[in-house]
Design an enzyme around this catalytic site. Sequence first.
Site, mmCIF file in Angstrom:
data_model
loop_
_atom_site.group_PDB
_atom_site.id
_atom_site.type_symbol
_atom_site.label_atom_id
_atom_site.label_comp_id
_atom_site.label_asym_id
_atom_site.label_seq_id
_atom_site.Cartn_x
_atom_site.Cartn_y
_atom_site.Cartn_z
ATOM 1 N N GLY A 124 0.826 -1.190 0.000
ATOM 2 C CA GLY A 124 0.000 0.000 0.000
ATOM 3 C C GLY A 124 0.865 1.245 0.000
ATOM 4 O O GLY A 124 2.031 1.195 0.407
ATOM 5 N N GLN A 129 3.345 9.919 0.769
ATOM 6 C CA GLN A 129 4.610 9.176 0.807
ATOM 7 C C GLN A 129 5.484 9.413 -0.416
ATOM 8 O O GLN A 129 6.641 9.007 -0.434
ATOM 9 C CB GLN A 129 4.345 7.671 0.955
ATOM 10 C CG GLN A 129 3.799 7.304 2.327
ATOM 11 C CD GLN A 129 3.610 5.812 2.467
ATOM 12 O OE1 GLN A 129 2.618 5.273 2.040
ATOM 13 N NE2 GLN A 129 4.586 5.134 3.053
ATOM 14 N N CYS A 186 6.114 0.156 7.526
ATOM 15 C CA CYS A 186 5.758 1.261 6.630
ATOM 16 C C CYS A 186 6.970 1.588 5.761
ATOM 17 O O CYS A 186 8.094 1.629 6.260
ATOM 18 C CB CYS A 186 5.358 2.478 7.468
ATOM 19 S SG CYS A 186 4.962 3.930 6.485
ATOM 20 N N LEU A 187 6.716 1.838 4.498
ATOM 21 C CA LEU A 187 7.817 2.153 3.576
ATOM 22 C C LEU A 187 8.501 3.470 3.953
ATOM 23 O O LEU A 187 9.629 3.714 3.550
ATOM 24 C CB LEU A 187 7.295 2.227 2.139
ATOM 25 C CG LEU A 187 6.775 0.908 1.554
ATOM 26 C CD1 LEU A 187 6.085 1.146 0.221
ATOM 27 C CD2 LEU A 187 7.901 -0.106 1.400
ATOM 28 N N HIS A 228 -4.108 1.687 7.565
ATOM 29 C CA HIS A 228 -2.742 2.225 7.582
ATOM 30 C C HIS A 228 -2.612 3.356 6.550
ATOM 31 O O HIS A 228 -2.091 4.443 6.859
ATOM 32 C CB HIS A 228 -1.756 1.092 7.282
ATOM 33 C CG HIS A 228 -0.333 1.501 7.208
ATOM 34 N ND1 HIS A 228 0.619 1.116 8.134
ATOM 35 C CD2 HIS A 228 0.339 2.274 6.301
ATOM 36 C CE1 HIS A 228 1.787 1.631 7.806
ATOM 37 N NE2 HIS A 228 1.651 2.342 6.687
ATOM 38 N N GLU A 229 -3.090 3.096 5.336
ATOM 39 C CA GLU A 229 -2.956 4.106 4.275
ATOM 40 C C GLU A 229 -3.862 5.312 4.548
ATOM 41 O O GLU A 229 -3.474 6.452 4.305
ATOM 42 C CB GLU A 229 -3.263 3.506 2.901
ATOM 43 C CG GLU A 229 -2.410 2.293 2.516
ATOM 44 C CD GLU A 229 -0.918 2.491 2.721
ATOM 45 O OE1 GLU A 229 -0.460 3.644 2.671
ATOM 46 O OE2 GLU A 229 -0.208 1.498 2.961
ATOM 47 N N HIS A 232 -2.311 7.751 6.830
ATOM 48 C CA HIS A 232 -1.318 8.632 6.196
ATOM 49 C C HIS A 232 -1.967 9.932 5.714
ATOM 50 O O HIS A 232 -1.339 10.997 5.738
ATOM 51 C CB HIS A 232 -0.686 7.937 4.980
ATOM 52 C CG HIS A 232 0.501 7.082 5.308
ATOM 53 N ND1 HIS A 232 1.632 7.579 5.904
ATOM 54 C CD2 HIS A 232 0.738 5.759 5.100
ATOM 55 C CE1 HIS A 232 2.522 6.598 6.054
ATOM 56 N NE2 HIS A 232 2.009 5.482 5.589
HETATM 57 ZN ZN LIG Z 1 2.924 3.649 5.584
#
Ligand SMILES: [Zn+2]
Length: 271
Positions: A124, A129, A186-187, A228-229, A232
């Site tokens: 995701g 991001q 998380c990226l 999660h997304e 953000h």
């Molecule tokens: Zn994330």
Amino acid sequence: MEAMYRVLPISSSDTILRIPRKLQLSLYASILFHKDGNFSAKSAAPILHRFSDGVRRRATAKVSAGWFSGFTVKKDALPEIVKAGDPVLHEPAAEVPLEDIGSDKIQKIIDDMIGVMRKAPGVGLAAPQIGIPLRIIVLEDTEEYISYASKNETEAQDRRPFDLLVIINPKLEKKGSKTALFFEGCLSVDGFRAMVERHLQVEVTGHSRFGQPIKISSSGWMARILQHEFDHLDGTIYVDKIVPRTFRKVENLDLPLPVGCPKPGVYNHGL
Ligand SMILES: [Zn+2]
């Protein structure tokens, strides 16, 4: 959100993985870390400008900024993943005006997001991001990603593959009284994991990349990714809501939880 190749089992006495340790490490080396070099040569802190429409945008020579600020960017160049600490990750993002959804600008952002998510790889990604403060998320989970985790784990997480989803201006409603407590990553905080309690079921409405209204009822791991997304877009990263004392390096994921920490699993708060 990072693809989860290793997650603690429900019972700490279970074997963590069914694949040999050596192979685990090589998977990590090739999948999670080998691309770090691409991101390590980070430019100076981005300068954020407030444009006339009130949306803050990057205006540095970073690849992610090029699109907005009119720099020439190689066609195949993907934006960098913005890391924790960058203000764009810690402030709410703006809605996409519906009339703009079909524009080249928004469509290019979506294509970039999909490209970045798949390259990472992750399951995701939210527009902030890649430095874009707009309410757009993309997500996707595949048989291949899931195959890297043990069957026990993916069953406990209720993790099943789903096709690519692009959601613009998502609204998220938590359903039921059950929650799921698992490690996630998380990226934008790469290399770490922590336990986060998420609702087991959610309903998300929004618009597709073509502007059509969409409604998704989701449970299990996909519901976790959606939450999660979605977070953000409100300037919240998972680190802001972790179970205390569970934050750790990926390499330490197998190590025991501190005494008194709740075990991973599904909890029914209605009982
Ligand atoms: Zn994330």
